[in-house]
Design a protein around this motif. Structure first.
Motif, PDB file in Angstrom:
ATOM      1  N   TRP A  28      38.570 119.835  77.766  1.00  0.00           N
ATOM      2  CA  TRP A  28      37.726 120.671  78.004  1.00  0.00           C
ATOM      3  C   TRP A  28      38.182 120.208  79.483  1.00  0.00           C
ATOM      4  CZ3 TRP A  28      33.819 123.457  79.379  1.00  0.00           C
ATOM      5  CH2 TRP A  28      33.056 123.073  80.134  1.00  0.00           C
ATOM      6  N   ARG A  29      39.072 119.362  80.487  1.00  0.00           N
ATOM      7  CA  ARG A  29      39.682 119.368  81.424  1.00  0.00           C
ATOM      8  C   ARG A  29      40.397 120.370  81.957  1.00  0.00           C
ATOM      9  NH1 ARG A  29      37.351 119.788  85.675  1.00  0.00           N
ATOM     10  NH2 ARG A  29      38.741 119.268  87.443  1.00  0.00           N
ATOM     11  N   GLN A  30      41.040 120.485  81.031  1.00  0.00           N
ATOM     12  CA  GLN A  30      42.232 121.516  80.938  1.00  0.00           C
ATOM     13  C   GLN A  30      41.788 123.036  81.121  1.00  0.00           C
ATOM     14  OE1 GLN A  30      44.440 120.043  76.853  1.00  0.00           O
ATOM     15  NE2 GLN A  30      46.567 121.504  78.442  1.00  0.00           N
ATOM     16  N   LEU A  31      40.340 123.461  80.186  1.00  0.00           N
ATOM     17  CA  LEU A  31      39.576 124.827  80.493  1.00  0.00           C
ATOM     18  C   LEU A  31      39.469 124.290  81.730  1.00  0.00           C
ATOM     19  CD1 LEU A  31      38.792 126.908  78.984  1.00  0.00           C
ATOM     20  CD2 LEU A  31      37.081 125.776  77.627  1.00  0.00           C
ATOM     21  N   CYS A  32      38.356 123.290  82.002  1.00  0.00           N
ATOM     22  CA  CYS A  32      38.476 123.523  83.746  1.00  0.00           C
ATOM     23  C   CYS A  32      39.435 123.836  84.607  1.00  0.00           C
ATOM     24  CB  CYS A  32      37.018 122.533  84.069  1.00  0.00           C
ATOM     25  SG  CYS A  32      35.796 122.498  82.762  1.00  0.00           S
ATOM     26  N   ILE A  33      40.727 122.673  84.484  1.00  0.00           N
ATOM     27  CA  ILE A  33      41.149 123.762  85.850  1.00  0.00           C
ATOM     28  C   ILE A  33      41.978 125.094  85.428  1.00  0.00           C
ATOM     29  CG2 ILE A  33      43.712 122.853  86.463  1.00  0.00           C
ATOM     30  CD1 ILE A  33      42.654 120.413  84.621  1.00  0.00           C
ATOM     31  N   GLN A  34      41.803 125.870  84.224  1.00  0.00           N
ATOM     32  CA  GLN A  34      42.566 126.743  83.786  1.00  0.00           C
ATOM     33  C   GLN A  34      41.452 127.803  84.618  1.00  0.00           C
ATOM     34  OE1 GLN A  34      45.601 128.089  82.502  1.00  0.00           O
ATOM     35  NE2 GLN A  34      44.796 129.186  83.453  1.00  0.00           N
ATOM     36  N   ALA A  35      40.049 127.683  84.346  1.00  0.00           N
ATOM     37  CA  ALA A  35      38.917 127.908  84.884  1.00  0.00           C
ATOM     38  C   ALA A  35      39.043 128.133  86.285  1.00  0.00           C
ATOM     39  CB  ALA A  35      37.480 127.926  84.609  1.00  0.00           C
ATOM     40  N   ALA A  36      39.015 127.111  86.877  1.00  0.00           N
ATOM     41  CA  ALA A  36      39.600 127.108  88.330  1.00  0.00           C
ATOM     42  C   ALA A  36      39.993 127.731  89.294  1.00  0.00           C
ATOM     43  CB  ALA A  36      39.504 125.355  88.921  1.00  0.00           C
ATOM     44  N   ARG A  37      42.046 127.815  88.065  1.00  0.00           N
ATOM     45  CA  ARG A  37      42.609 128.329  88.871  1.00  0.00           C
ATOM     46  C   ARG A  37      42.486 130.287  89.094  1.00  0.00           C
ATOM     47  NH1 ARG A  37      47.726 125.092  85.813  1.00  0.00           N
ATOM     48  NH2 ARG A  37      47.639 123.496  87.280  1.00  0.00           N
ATOM     49  N   PRO A  91      41.050 128.274 100.040  1.00  0.00           N
ATOM     50  CA  PRO A  91      41.429 129.160  98.732  1.00  0.00           C
ATOM     51  C   PRO A  91      41.525 128.626  97.209  1.00  0.00           C
ATOM     52  CG  PRO A  91      43.233 129.055  99.879  1.00  0.00           C
ATOM     53  CD  PRO A  91      42.499 127.941 100.789  1.00  0.00           C
ATOM     54  N   ASN A  92      41.701 127.007  96.897  1.00  0.00           N
ATOM     55  CA  ASN A  92      40.889 126.473  95.999  1.00  0.00           C
ATOM     56  C   ASN A  92      39.730 125.471  95.236  1.00  0.00           C
ATOM     57  OD1 ASN A  92      44.212 126.685  96.136  1.00  0.00           O
ATOM     58  ND2 ASN A  92      44.139 125.006  97.023  1.00  0.00           N
ATOM     59  N   ARG A  93      39.919 125.973  94.261  1.00  0.00           N
ATOM     60  CA  ARG A  93      38.761 125.657  93.241  1.00  0.00           C
ATOM     61  C   ARG A  93      38.856 124.884  92.698  1.00  0.00           C
ATOM     62  NH1 ARG A  93      36.966 127.820  97.304  1.00  0.00           N
ATOM     63  NH2 ARG A  93      36.558 129.520  97.825  1.00  0.00           N
ATOM     64  N   VAL A  94      37.741 123.897  92.006  1.00  0.00           N
ATOM     65  CA  VAL A  94      37.176 123.137  91.562  1.00  0.00           C
ATOM     66  C   VAL A  94      36.084 122.749  90.659  1.00  0.00           C
ATOM     67  CG1 VAL A  94      38.667 121.329  91.988  1.00  0.00           C
ATOM     68  CG2 VAL A  94      36.228 121.304  92.093  1.00  0.00           C
ATOM     69  N   VAL A  95      35.840 123.410  88.518  1.00  0.00           N
ATOM     70  CA  VAL A  95      34.914 123.502  88.240  1.00  0.00           C
ATOM     71  C   VAL A  95      34.864 122.510  86.747  1.00  0.00           C
ATOM     72  CG1 VAL A  95      34.848 126.006  88.460  1.00  0.00           C
ATOM     73  CG2 VAL A  95      36.324 125.267  87.205  1.00  0.00           C
ATOM     74  N   GLU A  96      32.951 121.785  87.096  1.00  0.00           N
ATOM     75  CA  GLU A  96      33.045 120.982  86.189  1.00  0.00           C
ATOM     76  C   GLU A  96      31.367 121.549  85.580  1.00  0.00           C
ATOM     77  OE1 GLU A  96      33.149 118.598  84.030  1.00  0.00           O
ATOM     78  OE2 GLU A  96      35.225 117.909  83.890  1.00  0.00           O
ATOM     79  N   GLY A  97      31.462 120.567  84.751  1.00  0.00           N
ATOM     80  CA  GLY A  97      30.088 120.809  83.598  1.00  0.00           C
ATOM     81  C   GLY A  97      29.833 120.137  83.169  1.00  0.00           C
ATOM     82  N   ARG A  98      28.071 119.896  82.697  1.00  0.00           N
ATOM     83  CA  ARG A  98      27.101 118.467  81.840  1.00  0.00           C
ATOM     84  C   ARG A  98      26.920 119.785  80.961  1.00  0.00           C
ATOM     85  NH1 ARG A  98      29.091 113.700  81.075  1.00  0.00           N
ATOM     86  NH2 ARG A  98      31.320 113.086  82.857  1.00  0.00           N
ATOM     87  N   THR A  99      26.851 119.324  79.931  1.00  0.00           N
ATOM     88  CA  THR A  99      25.591 119.693  78.807  1.00  0.00           C
ATOM     89  C   THR A  99      24.164 118.814  78.437  1.00  0.00           C
ATOM     90  OG1 THR A  99      27.345 121.023  77.802  1.00  0.00           O
ATOM     91  CG2 THR A  99      25.406 121.220  76.292  1.00  0.00           C
ATOM     92  N   PHE A 100      23.187 119.591  78.127  1.00  0.00           N
ATOM     93  CA  PHE A 100      21.930 118.298  78.092  1.00  0.00           C
ATOM     94  C   PHE A 100      21.563 118.993  76.465  1.00  0.00           C
ATOM     95  CE2 PHE A 100      23.033 118.259  82.421  1.00  0.00           C
ATOM     96  CZ  PHE A 100      23.591 117.013  82.417  1.00  0.00           C
ATOM     97  N   SER A 101      20.157 118.307  76.117  1.00  0.00           N
ATOM     98  CA  SER A 101      19.668 119.029  75.230  1.00  0.00           C
ATOM     99  C   SER A 101      18.474 119.427  76.391  1.00  0.00           C
ATOM    100  CB  SER A 101      19.255 117.740  74.296  1.00  0.00           C
ATOM    101  OG  SER A 101      17.597 118.202  73.943  1.00  0.00           O
ATOM    102  N   LEU A 102      18.217 121.234  76.118  1.00  0.00           N
ATOM    103  CA  LEU A 102      16.675 121.572  76.482  1.00  0.00           C
ATOM    104  C   LEU A 102      15.183 120.656  76.135  1.00  0.00           C
ATOM    105  CD1 LEU A 102      15.850 123.945  78.294  1.00  0.00           C
ATOM    106  CD2 LEU A 102      16.314 125.068  76.293  1.00  0.00           C
ATOM    107  N   ALA A 103      15.520 119.811  75.139  1.00  0.00           N
ATOM    108  CA  ALA A 103      14.052 119.294  74.477  1.00  0.00           C
ATOM    109  C   ALA A 103      14.051 118.576  75.639  1.00  0.00           C
ATOM    110  CB  ALA A 103      14.525 119.099  73.162  1.00  0.00           C
ATOM    111  N   ASP A 104      15.417 117.196  75.564  1.00  0.00           N
ATOM    112  CA  ASP A 104      15.146 116.262  76.745  1.00  0.00           C
ATOM    113  C   ASP A 104      14.711 116.506  77.941  1.00  0.00           C
ATOM    114  OD1 ASP A 104      15.816 114.558  75.014  1.00  0.00           O
ATOM    115  OD2 ASP A 104      18.076 114.673  75.103  1.00  0.00           O
ATOM    116  N   ILE A 105      15.588 117.936  78.128  1.00  0.00           N
ATOM    117  CA  ILE A 105      15.123 118.610  80.207  1.00  0.00           C
ATOM    118  C   ILE A 105      13.683 118.573  79.551  1.00  0.00           C
ATOM    119  CG2 ILE A 105      15.458 120.444  82.304  1.00  0.00           C
ATOM    120  CD1 ILE A 105      17.642 118.342  81.521  1.00  0.00           C
TER     121      ILE A 105
END
Length: 489
Positions: A91-100, A239-253
């Motif tokens: 996941w971290r590699q995907l986020c780094i690629q997305a940020a680039r 000019p440089n970005r970082v991206v990340e994220g978390r997933t939760f259960s919609l029922a919990d929210i």
């Protein structure tokens, strides 16, 4: 409003938004998807989106807003790219690629969008091996959150094998307008703009009166709109970005709403982000005494405006309760403040706020946006808000692209000077995600902030499991009645 995003475009602050979308190809015919299958699928559905084949044409000297035309040089293979992650493909590699990918500006001489297909996702928790991702980028001048969902509809189906509906008519490209003709047309519109401004002000007058009345009667307050403390996120962006994220259960929210009577799902998300910022800034020794605030976009897109280009959004500013350590108290505070902020937005009229932006002189708007960046005013001007939190509801049922089932979606935001952190909250089927985009200089540790968001959610869930009671409502201060003598005086 669309033109403002074009005017704000800078090398350090490209004005595009997008998503990280992950797909399981096991549902596709044969159980796999080739890149050429994706190209063919997109080609068959271009006619379902007004956005995909249109490009901007700027008016000389920015005398008028840019125009959209059907691009006579449209080339699908330019817009859809293909890469693969090296092992292990986490996941971290995907986020780094997305940020680039997200850090690079779009070519505004072409239709302003790109999609990068990413293979090699073999080590992401909950993602089947062999899955692939699409990292999407589209200029904010072309779409807002809701029209972005319409675009998602155009490139997805409800079943793996649904064919594309036939086009009602053949696509016809436009001729690129003559610059002299655009200049003359812009010149005429510039002279007519004062009349348009008069009409908009007349329509806005009732809303402004309701807002003034609400301020006098203490129905709502301007404090939340002007009290944003300066933080590490209110600086010129790199000019440089970082991206990340978390997933939760919609029922919990949804369940967390029980911690504060009348609480909305959006209040829960805001409180989670407020708690995440509380933890993050405390760890860095930079937590302000007053609450950070968020600009929350509000869609004013009418039903008849579905599938149309551009932005139909207004906004309200809401506190995040970042100064409150207790999660239940923070949620109650956020709920109370969002009710007040929404009351003010409703009084003025969200649609009228959007209409007022449509009569800003294009030339002055472009010059103002460029001067704001070139003079580094973000270092000196008080920030109007601390961050952005945009809530975009996703499909409640699974959707498919090239037969592959989409299994998750995380939103990406554009940043600008003074705004080095933005959040996108999305729902999809039974899950909810909080994703963030940040300037790499302002947030060099995105994994830590992601952990702070997870911990903030866990705090709320722990309070719910422990049976925490909502905080007692504070009695409103009674207004002293003036004596007859004081009134006469």
């Amino acid at each position: 409003m669309d033109a403002s995003f074009v005017a704000l475009e800078q090398r350090n602050a490209p004005m595009h938004i997008g998503s990280i979308l992950i797909y399981d190809p096991s549902t596709a015919p044969g159980g796999f998807v080739r890149f050429k299958d994706i190209l063919a699928f997109f080609e068959s559905r271009m006619h379902l989106s007004q956005t995909m084949r249109q490009r901007l044409v700027k008016v000389p000297l920015n005398l008028d807003y840019p125009y959209w035309i059907e691009d006579p040089d449209f080339d699908l293979e330019y817009h859809v790219r293909h890469v693969a992650l090296p092992k292990p493909g986490d996941w971290r590699q995907l986020c780094i690629q997305a940020a680039r990918i997200f850090s690079r500006p779009l070519d505004l001489t072409r239709p302003p969008w790109e999609i990068c297909v990413v293979e090699g996702l073999d080590n992401i928790e909950g993602v089947p091996k062999g899955s692939f991702a699409m990292i999407t980028k589209m200029h904010h001048a072309a779409i807002d959150g809701m029209s972005g969902i319409d675009l998602m509809d155009a490139l997805h189906t409800l079943r793996p094998d649904d064919p594309a509906p036939p086009a009602s008519q053949a696509w016809r490209p436009d001729r690129v307008p003559d610059p002299l003709g655009l200049f003359l047309k812009g010149y005429v519109r510039a002279w007519l703009n004062p009349w348009r401004q008069t009409g908009v002000i007349a329509k806005a007058a009732p809303g402004l009166y309701r807002a003034a009345k609400g301020l006098v009667t203490n129905e709502f307050s301007l404090n939340t709109a002007i009290a944003a403390p300066r933080t590490r996120f209110n600086v010129p962006v790199s000019p440089n970005r970082v991206v990340e994220g978390r997933t939760f259960s919609l029922a919990d929210i949804k369940a967390l709403r029980a911690l504060s009577p009348g609480c909305k799902i959006n209040d829960v998300f805001l409180a989670i982000i407020g708690g995440g910022l509380h933890r993050y800034l405390t760890a860095h020794g930079q937590l302000p005494e007053s609450s950070l605030t968020a600009m929350a976009p509000i869609s004013v897109r009418a039903e008849k405006e579905k599938n149309t280009m551009g932005n139909q959004v207004s906004a309200m500013i809401v506190p995040l309760g970042s100064h409150i350590a207790d999660p239940v108290e923070r949620l109650a505070y956020v709920h109370e403040q969002t009710v007040r902020s929404k009351a003010m937005t409703d009084a003025i009229g969200a649609r009228q706020m959007t209409e007022m932006s449509k009569v800003s002189p294009a030339l002055f708007m472009a010059l103002g946006a460029q001067l704001y960046t070139r003079l580094g005013l973000a270092n000196y001007v008080k920030p109007p808000f601390s961050t952005v939190v945009t809530n975009v509801p996703g499909p409640p049922v699974p959707i498919y692209s090239t037969g592959a089932k989409m299994i998750s979606m995380h939103g990406l935001l554009c940043l600008t000077d003074g705004l080095a952190l933005g959040h996108v909250v999305q729902s999809y089927v039974d899950q909810a995600t909080i994703a963030f985009t940040a300037c790499r200089k302002a947030m060099p540790d995105p994994e830590f902030y992601s952990e702070c968001l997870q911990a903030s959610f866990a705090d709320l869930m722990g309070a719910l499991a422990a049976g925490a009671s909502p905080p007692a409502e504070k009695a409103a201060p009674r207004r002293k009645r003036k004596s007859k003598a004081s009134v006469a005086a």
